[in-house]
Scaffold this motif. Structure first.
Motif, PDB file in Angstrom:
ATOM      1  N   UNK A   1       0.830  -1.197  -0.166  1.00 50.95           N
ATOM      2  CA  UNK A   1       0.005  -0.048  -0.079  1.00 50.95           C
ATOM      3  C   UNK A   1       0.928   1.428  -0.093  1.00 50.95           C
ATOM      4  N   UNK A   2       1.528   1.543  -1.321  1.00 52.44           N
ATOM      5  CA  UNK A   2       2.463   2.836  -1.145  1.00 52.44           C
ATOM      6  C   UNK A   2       1.787   3.989  -0.763  1.00 52.44           C
TER       7      UNK A   2
ATOM      8  N   UNK B   1       0.945  -5.950  11.732  1.00 45.55           N
ATOM      9  CA  UNK B   1       1.702  -4.894  12.379  1.00 45.55           C
ATOM     10  C   UNK B   1       1.013  -3.814  12.975  1.00 45.55           C
ATOM     11  N   UNK B   2      -0.143  -3.500  12.435  1.00 47.75           N
ATOM     12  CA  UNK B   2      -0.895  -2.254  12.906  1.00 47.75           C
ATOM     13  C   UNK B   2      -1.579  -2.707  14.174  1.00 47.75           C
TER      14      UNK B   2
ATOM     15  N   UNK C   1      -2.433   6.074  18.083  1.00 46.99           N
ATOM     16  CA  UNK C   1      -3.321   5.020  18.154  1.00 46.99           C
ATOM     17  C   UNK C   1      -4.556   5.280  17.310  1.00 46.99           C
ATOM     18  N   UNK C   2      -4.857   6.751  17.082  1.00 44.60           N
ATOM     19  CA  UNK C   2      -6.008   6.960  16.494  1.00 44.60           C
ATOM     20  C   UNK C   2      -5.430   6.710  15.099  1.00 44.60           C
ATOM     21  N   UNK C   3      -4.518   7.176  14.427  1.00 43.21           N
ATOM     22  CA  UNK C   3      -3.975   7.136  13.305  1.00 43.21           C
ATOM     23  C   UNK C   3      -3.919   5.899  12.747  1.00 43.21           C
ATOM     24  N   UNK C   4      -3.473   5.017  13.474  1.00 41.17           N
ATOM     25  CA  UNK C   4      -3.243   3.610  13.157  1.00 41.17           C
ATOM     26  C   UNK C   4      -4.730   2.999  13.153  1.00 41.17           C
TER      27      UNK C   4
ATOM     28  N   UNK D   1      -7.089  -0.025   5.039  1.00 48.62           N
ATOM     29  CA  UNK D   1      -6.744  -1.476   4.475  1.00 48.62           C
ATOM     30  C   UNK D   1      -7.715  -2.498   4.699  1.00 48.62           C
ATOM     31  N   UNK D   2      -8.579  -2.347   5.563  1.00 46.53           N
ATOM     32  CA  UNK D   2      -9.433  -3.426   6.103  1.00 46.53           C
ATOM     33  C   UNK D   2     -10.728  -3.260   5.015  1.00 46.53           C
ATOM     34  N   UNK D   3     -10.824  -1.859   4.583  1.00 49.47           N
ATOM     35  CA  UNK D   3     -12.174  -1.460   3.968  1.00 49.47           C
ATOM     36  C   UNK D   3     -12.123  -2.036   2.381  1.00 49.47           C
TER      37      UNK D   3
END
Length: 145
Positions: A32-33, A92-93, A133-136, A143-145
């Motif tokens: 995901x560049x 990782x996230x 944490x919010x940004x993660x 990536x999940x969407x």
């Protein structure tokens, strides 16, 4: 444990987060560049936290500061995260979110235990970990969407 030992453990944890985010940059580069800059910024902020903590050690700011035994017991679980070995961007996230939560809780407790400028430093760092944490979570939704 004196404050110096605790700070050394926290520096290790900050370095682990930095390494996770650098690995996130690598994963993002191939998967995901569009997320590479997000991980680079998170890594940079963790590096700044590490340098702040190293400064506290080298300047002697925390020298001679002892933590109360009960305070020490409250802080101990949050400095024992092991080295992470995520196999995917998603792993990782999730690992980074857990570590950011631990860092937020640790810095919040330290800001209550300590006084003056040390309390302010840890309060500021707790706020930054909460933002991480919010940004993660936002990255994970992408990536999940």
């Amino acid at each position: 444990m004196d404050a110096g030992e605790l700070i050394k453990k926290i520096i290790w944890q900050e370095n682990e987060l930095y390494n996770l985010y650098k690995l996130g940059e690598t994963f993002a580069l191939f998967e995901r560049p569009d997320l590479r800059d997000d991980f680079a910024q998170l890594a940079e902020e963790e590096l700044r936290h590490r340098k702040t903590l190293e400064g506290l050690l080298s300047e002697g700011t925390i020298e001679g500061l002892l933590l109360d035994y009960m305070d020490e017991l409250e802080l101990e679980p949050m400095v024992h995260d092991e080295r992470a070995h995520p196999d995917s961007l998603e792993e990782l996230i999730v690992e980074a979110l857990i570590r950011e939560k631990h860092a937020y809780e640790l810095y919040t407790k330290l800001s209550h235990i300590l006084e003056g400028s040390l309390s302010q430093i840890f309060r500021m760092m707790a706020g930054e970990e909460l933002k991480h944490a919010y940004r993660l979570r936002l990255i994970y939704e992408k990536i999940d969407g």
